[in-house]
Motif scaffolding. Structure first.
Motif, PDB file in Angstrom:
ATOM      1  N   TRP A 137      -2.677  64.713 -55.981  1.00  0.00           N
ATOM      2  CA  TRP A 137      -2.107  65.846 -56.700  1.00  0.00           C
ATOM      3  C   TRP A 137      -1.139  65.308 -57.734  1.00  0.00           C
ATOM      4  O   TRP A 137      -0.403  64.350 -57.468  1.00  0.00           O
ATOM      5  N   GLU A 142       2.036  71.550 -59.263  1.00  0.00           N
ATOM      6  CA  GLU A 142       1.120  70.546 -58.725  1.00  0.00           C
ATOM      7  C   GLU A 142      -0.317  71.020 -58.829  1.00  0.00           C
ATOM      8  O   GLU A 142      -0.635  72.156 -58.456  1.00  0.00           O
ATOM      9  N   THR A 165       1.737  66.496 -60.955  1.00  0.00           N
ATOM     10  CA  THR A 165       2.572  67.590 -61.437  1.00  0.00           C
ATOM     11  C   THR A 165       2.386  67.776 -62.933  1.00  0.00           C
ATOM     12  O   THR A 165       2.533  66.831 -63.713  1.00  0.00           O
TER      13      THR A 165
END
Length: 201
Positions: free
Chosen positions: A41, A48, A43
């Motif tokens: 993941w 996210e 940002t």
């Protein structure tokens, strides 16, 4: 509670309201309920988003997300990552992001006209949603409708609808050609949800 939901709805509406040359991945017969394999993941603009192991995207926060597999999983990841990237793009970078993640057409032109009239200073941490997962309402080789389920800081849930189309060998956002945005408040996550939360490390 209504005030908190109103704040949350602003973000969800923004995600769908703003709701590149790509992969040569061979088409598959994957089910729309099969989850994508998530590598990590990242940002983007304070939110996210999931990056698939094989379904895409490549690129980064300042480069348009592209390179999605021609599968339901690729379509879903495009809908999620491209919507977030476009809705949180800076005043300086949004034209580049828009050109890379949105399909040409009236919707893209409308977005550009409206976006050029506003300034965005950043994302309010209290309004940043968490991506829970998605459902695919409709899928074909040329288009998909993805309902992205989000959770907000007050634990409220919403589903925002994003359309993507397969063009130039990649998935791109099909932006709406009017000012409407589709958002639905949810009492619980859908039973058919493709859950992505458990893939966070």
């Amino acid at each position: 509670m209504m005030r908190r939901w109103a704040r949350a709805a602003v973000v969800a509406v923004a995600l769908i309201a703003v709701s590149c040359g790509g992969s040569e991945t061979t088409e598959t017969t994957a089910s729309i309920t099969d989850p994508p394999q998530i590598n990590r993941w990242v940002t983007v603009g304070g939110i996210e988003v999931p990056i698939g192991t094989t379904d895409g995207p490549r690129g980064g926060e300042w480069e348009p997300f592209a390179g999605f597999s021609h599968t339901p999983q690729g379509a879903a990841l495009a809908a999620i990552t491209q919507s977030v990237q476009l809705s949180t793009a800076s005043d300086r970078n949004w034209p580049t992001i828009l050109a890379g993640v949105a399909a040409p057409g009236e919707g893209r032109d409308l977005y550009a006209a409206h976006r050029g009239l506003v300034e965005i200073s950043g994302t309010d941490p209290e309004m940043v949603p968490t991506i829970v997962g998605y459902t695919i309402a409709d899928y074909s080789d040329t288009a998909a409708t993805v309902d992205v389920v989000q959770r907000f800081s007050d634990d409220s849930l919403a589903s925002s609808t994003t359309e993507v189309v397969w063009t130039d060998s990649d998935w791109r956002l099909h932006l709406p050609s009017d000012d409407t945005a589709t958002i639905t408040a949810l009492d619980a996550v859908p039973s058919e949800l493709v859950n992505l939360e458990e893939t966070r490390k």
